[in-house]
Motif scaffolding. Structure first.
Motif, short mmCIF file in Angstrom:
data_model
loop_
_atom_site.label_atom_id
_atom_site.label_comp_id
_atom_site.label_asym_id
_atom_site.label_seq_id
_atom_site.Cartn_x
_atom_site.Cartn_y
_atom_site.Cartn_z
N LEU A 15 23.56 -30.84 -74.25
CA LEU A 15 23.87 -29.62 -75.00
C LEU A 15 22.71 -29.21 -75.91
CD1 LEU A 15 27.60 -30.33 -75.90
CD2 LEU A 15 26.69 -28.77 -74.16
N ALA A 16 22.04 -30.19 -76.50
CA ALA A 16 20.87 -29.88 -77.33
C ALA A 16 19.76 -29.27 -76.49
CB ALA A 16 20.38 -31.14 -78.04
N THR A 17 19.56 -29.78 -75.29
CA THR A 17 18.55 -29.22 -74.39
C THR A 17 18.88 -27.78 -74.03
OG1 THR A 17 18.10 -31.40 -73.47
CG2 THR A 17 17.40 -29.51 -72.16
N PHE A 18 20.13 -27.51 -73.71
CA PHE A 18 20.54 -26.14 -73.40
C PHE A 18 20.34 -25.23 -74.61
CE2 PHE A 18 23.78 -27.71 -70.05
CZ PHE A 18 22.76 -27.83 -69.12
N TYR A 19 20.62 -25.72 -75.79
CA TYR A 19 20.48 -24.91 -77.00
C TYR A 19 19.02 -24.55 -77.26
CZ TYR A 19 20.63 -23.54 -81.89
OH TYR A 19 20.48 -22.86 -83.06
N PHE A 20 18.14 -25.56 -77.19
CA PHE A 20 16.73 -25.31 -77.52
C PHE A 20 15.97 -24.58 -76.43
CE2 PHE A 20 17.52 -28.94 -80.47
CZ PHE A 20 17.30 -28.23 -81.63
N THR A 21 16.35 -24.76 -75.17
CA THR A 21 15.63 -24.09 -74.09
C THR A 21 16.24 -22.73 -73.75
OG1 THR A 21 16.95 -25.15 -72.37
CG2 THR A 21 14.92 -26.26 -73.06
N GLY A 22 17.47 -22.50 -74.18
CA GLY A 22 18.12 -21.23 -73.88
C GLY A 22 18.70 -21.17 -72.48
N GLN A 23 18.69 -22.26 -71.76
CA GLN A 23 19.23 -22.28 -70.40
C GLN A 23 20.74 -22.21 -70.45
OE1 GLN A 23 17.86 -25.75 -68.41
NE2 GLN A 23 15.73 -25.09 -68.34
N ARG A 24 21.30 -21.48 -69.48
CA ARG A 24 22.75 -21.40 -69.32
C ARG A 24 23.08 -21.54 -67.84
NH1 ARG A 24 22.06 -21.93 -73.95
NH2 ARG A 24 22.72 -20.64 -75.65
N PRO A 25 23.03 -22.76 -67.29
CA PRO A 25 23.22 -22.94 -65.85
C PRO A 25 24.60 -22.51 -65.38
CG PRO A 25 23.06 -25.06 -66.96
CD PRO A 25 22.77 -24.01 -67.97
N TRP A 26 25.59 -22.47 -66.25
CA TRP A 26 26.93 -22.06 -65.83
C TRP A 26 27.03 -20.55 -65.66
CZ3 TRP A 26 25.57 -24.35 -70.37
CH2 TRP A 26 25.56 -23.56 -71.50
N GLU A 27 26.04 -19.80 -66.13
CA GLU A 27 26.05 -18.35 -65.98
C GLU A 27 25.35 -17.88 -64.71
OE1 GLU A 27 24.37 -16.81 -69.55
OE2 GLU A 27 26.16 -17.24 -70.73
#
Length: 53
Positions: free
Chosen positions: A28-40
């Motif tokens: 979750l921290a990686t998604f937050y800092f990189t801005g990635q949203r793989p579920w979208e």
């Protein structure tokens, strides 16, 4: 039960929960800092191949 043993059980339980949750928190921290949203992202559909005889 001795207080020392009770504290040790609680400490081990909290450590186990932390170890179990650590990969999820890091993800979750990686998604937050990189801005990635793989579920979208929508998965690409494979083209339908039609064969003629």
């Amino acid at each position: 039960m001795e207080p020392r043993i009770a504290r040790r059980i609680v400490r081990n339980a909290l450590l186990s929960v932390f170890i179990y949750a650590l990969p999820v928190l890091l993800m979750l921290a990686t998604f937050y800092f990189t801005g990635q949203r793989p579920w979208e992202k929508k998965a690409k559909q494979k083209p339908l191949i039609v064969t003629k005889k």
